[in-house]
Design a protein around this motif. Structure first.
Motif, PDB file in Angstrom:
ATOM      1  N   LEU A  28      32.851  38.395  46.519  1.00 55.92           N
ATOM      2  CA  LEU A  28      32.429  37.792  45.260  1.00 55.92           C
ATOM      3  C   LEU A  28      33.124  38.448  44.079  1.00 55.92           C
ATOM      4  O   LEU A  28      33.483  39.624  44.132  1.00 55.92           O
ATOM      5  CB  LEU A  28      30.909  37.949  45.083  1.00 55.92           C
ATOM      6  N   GLN A  29      33.297  37.693  43.009  1.00 60.79           N
ATOM      7  CA  GLN A  29      33.882  38.251  41.795  1.00 60.79           C
ATOM      8  C   GLN A  29      32.801  38.416  40.748  1.00 60.79           C
ATOM      9  O   GLN A  29      32.030  37.485  40.480  1.00 60.79           O
ATOM     10  CB  GLN A  29      34.980  37.311  41.270  1.00 60.79           C
ATOM     11  N   CYS A  30      32.745  39.578  40.142  1.00 56.35           N
ATOM     12  CA  CYS A  30      31.731  39.852  39.124  1.00 56.35           C
ATOM     13  C   CYS A  30      31.978  38.962  37.903  1.00 56.35           C
ATOM     14  O   CYS A  30      33.114  38.877  37.420  1.00 56.35           O
ATOM     15  CB  CYS A  30      31.767  41.326  38.725  1.00 56.35           C
ATOM     16  N   PRO A  31      30.955  38.305  37.368  1.00 52.28           N
ATOM     17  CA  PRO A  31      31.158  37.433  36.204  1.00 52.28           C
ATOM     18  C   PRO A  31      31.383  38.199  34.908  1.00 52.28           C
ATOM     19  O   PRO A  31      31.783  37.620  33.909  1.00 52.28           O
ATOM     20  CB  PRO A  31      29.844  36.630  36.132  1.00 52.28           C
ATOM     21  N   ASN A  32      31.145  39.512  34.950  1.00 54.19           N
ATOM     22  CA  ASN A  32      31.351  40.339  33.768  1.00 54.19           C
ATOM     23  C   ASN A  32      32.839  40.656  33.638  1.00 54.19           C
ATOM     24  O   ASN A  32      33.417  41.383  34.440  1.00 54.19           O
ATOM     25  CB  ASN A  32      30.546  41.647  33.905  1.00 54.19           C
ATOM     26  N   THR A  45      35.785  46.008  38.286  1.00 50.33           N
ATOM     27  CA  THR A  45      36.277  45.279  39.452  1.00 50.33           C
ATOM     28  C   THR A  45      37.037  44.013  39.072  1.00 50.33           C
ATOM     29  O   THR A  45      37.741  43.452  39.909  1.00 50.33           O
ATOM     30  CB  THR A  45      35.122  44.875  40.397  1.00 50.33           C
ATOM     31  N   THR A  46      36.899  43.546  37.838  1.00 44.22           N
ATOM     32  CA  THR A  46      37.629  42.337  37.466  1.00 44.22           C
ATOM     33  C   THR A  46      38.887  42.638  36.675  1.00 44.22           C
ATOM     34  O   THR A  46      39.706  41.773  36.444  1.00 44.22           O
ATOM     35  CB  THR A  46      36.748  41.364  36.639  1.00 44.22           C
ATOM     36  N   LYS A  47      39.046  43.835  36.253  1.00 48.61           N
ATOM     37  CA  LYS A  47      40.309  44.213  35.617  1.00 48.61           C
ATOM     38  C   LYS A  47      41.316  44.505  36.722  1.00 48.61           C
ATOM     39  O   LYS A  47      40.992  44.456  37.907  1.00 48.61           O
ATOM     40  CB  LYS A  47      40.096  45.431  34.721  1.00 48.61           C
ATOM     41  N   ASP A  48      42.543  44.810  36.336  1.00 41.65           N
ATOM     42  CA  ASP A  48      43.571  45.013  37.353  1.00 41.65           C
ATOM     43  C   ASP A  48      43.502  46.378  38.022  1.00 41.65           C
ATOM     44  O   ASP A  48      44.517  47.031  38.214  1.00 41.65           O
ATOM     45  CB  ASP A  48      44.967  44.821  36.727  1.00 41.65           C
ATOM     46  N   GLU A  49      42.308  46.800  38.351  1.00 44.49           N
ATOM     47  CA  GLU A  49      42.160  48.059  39.070  1.00 44.49           C
ATOM     48  C   GLU A  49      42.045  47.741  40.557  1.00 44.49           C
ATOM     49  O   GLU A  49      41.493  46.707  40.933  1.00 44.49           O
ATOM     50  CB  GLU A  49      40.872  48.779  38.615  1.00 44.49           C
ATOM     51  N   TYR A 102      28.723  48.228  40.242  1.00 43.14           N
ATOM     52  CA  TYR A 102      29.432  48.984  39.203  1.00 43.14           C
ATOM     53  C   TYR A 102      28.836  48.767  37.816  1.00 43.14           C
ATOM     54  O   TYR A 102      28.691  49.696  37.041  1.00 43.14           O
ATOM     55  CB  TYR A 102      30.911  48.598  39.188  1.00 43.14           C
ATOM     56  N   CYS A 103      28.501  47.520  37.490  1.00 44.10           N
ATOM     57  CA  CYS A 103      28.047  47.245  36.119  1.00 44.10           C
ATOM     58  C   CYS A 103      26.636  46.665  36.079  1.00 44.10           C
ATOM     59  O   CYS A 103      26.141  46.336  35.003  1.00 44.10           O
ATOM     60  CB  CYS A 103      29.025  46.305  35.407  1.00 44.10           C
ATOM     61  N   ASP A 106      29.851  29.839  43.511  1.00 44.74           N
ATOM     62  CA  ASP A 106      30.848  29.672  42.458  1.00 44.74           C
ATOM     63  C   ASP A 106      31.589  30.972  42.175  1.00 44.74           C
ATOM     64  O   ASP A 106      32.617  30.975  41.497  1.00 44.74           O
ATOM     65  CB  ASP A 106      30.182  29.196  41.154  1.00 44.74           C
ATOM     66  N   HIS A 107      31.039  32.079  42.671  1.00 50.60           N
ATOM     67  CA  HIS A 107      31.657  33.377  42.391  1.00 50.60           C
ATOM     68  C   HIS A 107      32.494  33.871  43.574  1.00 50.60           C
ATOM     69  O   HIS A 107      32.963  35.002  43.562  1.00 50.60           O
ATOM     70  CB  HIS A 107      30.575  34.406  42.062  1.00 50.60           C
ATOM     71  N   ILE A 108      32.679  33.030  44.556  1.00 48.23           N
ATOM     72  CA  ILE A 108      33.499  33.427  45.699  1.00 48.23           C
ATOM     73  C   ILE A 108      34.938  33.545  45.250  1.00 48.23           C
ATOM     74  O   ILE A 108      35.499  32.606  44.691  1.00 48.23           O
ATOM     75  CB  ILE A 108      33.390  32.411  46.853  1.00 48.23           C
ATOM     76  N   HIS A 109      35.514  34.676  45.491  1.00 45.73           N
ATOM     77  CA  HIS A 109      36.921  34.887  45.112  1.00 45.73           C
ATOM     78  C   HIS A 109      37.500  35.864  46.110  1.00 45.73           C
ATOM     79  O   HIS A 109      37.329  37.070  45.986  1.00 45.73           O
ATOM     80  CB  HIS A 109      37.003  35.431  43.689  1.00 45.73           C
ATOM     81  N   VAL A 110      38.165  35.333  47.108  1.00 50.77           N
ATOM     82  CA  VAL A 110      38.695  36.175  48.177  1.00 50.77           C
ATOM     83  C   VAL A 110      40.200  36.245  48.050  1.00 50.77           C
ATOM     84  O   VAL A 110      40.886  35.239  48.075  1.00 50.77           O
ATOM     85  CB  VAL A 110      38.328  35.596  49.567  1.00 50.77           C
ATOM     86  N   ASP A 111      40.710  37.414  47.877  1.00 48.95           N
ATOM     87  CA  ASP A 111      42.169  37.550  47.769  1.00 48.95           C
ATOM     88  C   ASP A 111      42.819  37.528  49.142  1.00 48.95           C
ATOM     89  O   ASP A 111      42.305  38.033  50.099  1.00 48.95           O
ATOM     90  CB  ASP A 111      42.529  38.851  47.043  1.00 48.95           C
TER      91      ASP A 111
END
Lengths: 154, 154
Positions: free
Chosen positions: B108-112, B117-121, B138-139, B149-154
């Motif tokens: 999942l991708q954090c909506p914040n 976790t959503t920055k390029d770290e 983390y937040c 809707d928050h599924i984001h698998v690289d």
């Protein structure tokens, strides 16, 4: 063989069967058709199943929906060998091949970030279909490869 | 009935059948499992097919792959009634229910937008699974609705 051992999807009563789709492209076919499951449409998909004609193929069946020629012709961009069977009352009543359209409206997103179609203007994308790819009718950007990666249907 | 009239997907020789998926969630199941067709895996899907147990259900069959309990437990977030059948040599050898995991990593991708976790770290997302949703480790942002809707698998 028990039902657990064999996944038989529902019989086609009426709808559209899109066969001989390029292996691995079924999800892009669904994206182009605007199908994600939320609309309740009964859909069956085979991905990367063996095919005498193609080696591997995908198959997409949409129950209760007859796709128009315009809708299926857009599929030619990602599945040029696809065949369309229209089914009514259990019988195949029409067969079509997909034909490359002269233009594609609204399905693809222009890769040019400055194109008027990618900004927040109420302008649908429009691409002329060429031998080697597609060309944006607004900014002339040409997409030659990985057309499926530019699918963006609102 | 001819083959045109009945789409029978390939028999299950070996692999995993995910049955009783919440209707319309099959594509999210594929996203969580990292399947988009490009890997060549043979997959069969039924979307919004009739079900005595659920009214409507989706079914996903992955040939040649036995999903781990960790993989399937993440599915519990979007398909809590799903049942897992492991098939070998045409026989169902294991049956599981999905169990809600204690945490979900990487799916999942954090909506914040300011979450690390959503920055390029190079930090995988990590969510604790709660009764009412999931909470970012983390937040502390909580996702209560539309987890899919928050599924984001690289």
């Amino acid at each position: 063989m028990s039902e657990d051992q064999q996944l038989r999807v529902s019989k086609i009563t009426e709808g559209t069967v899109i066969d001989h789709v390029t292996g691995g492209q079924a999800l892009n076919v669904l994206a182009i058709l605007g199908i994600d499951g939320s609309g309740g449409e009964e859909v069956s998909i085979g991905m990367n199943v063996p095919s005498e004609r193609l080696g591997r193929k995908d198959v997409v069946k949409v129950e209760g929906r007859e796709l128009s020629q315009d809708e299926v012709d857009v599929l030619s961009l990602i599945a040029p060998a696809a065949t369309i069977n229209i089914v009514r009352d259990y019988d195949v009543v029409e067969k079509h091949r997909v034909e490359r359209p002269s233009e594609v409206v609204g399905v693809l997103q222009c890769p040019n970030r400055n194109c008027i179609t990618t900004k927040d203007e109420p302008v649908d994308s429009r691409f002329a279909v060429l031998e080697e790819g597609v060309r944006c009718a607004y900014c002339d950007t040409i997409i030659r490869e990985s057309i499926a990666d530019h699918i963006h249907v609102d």
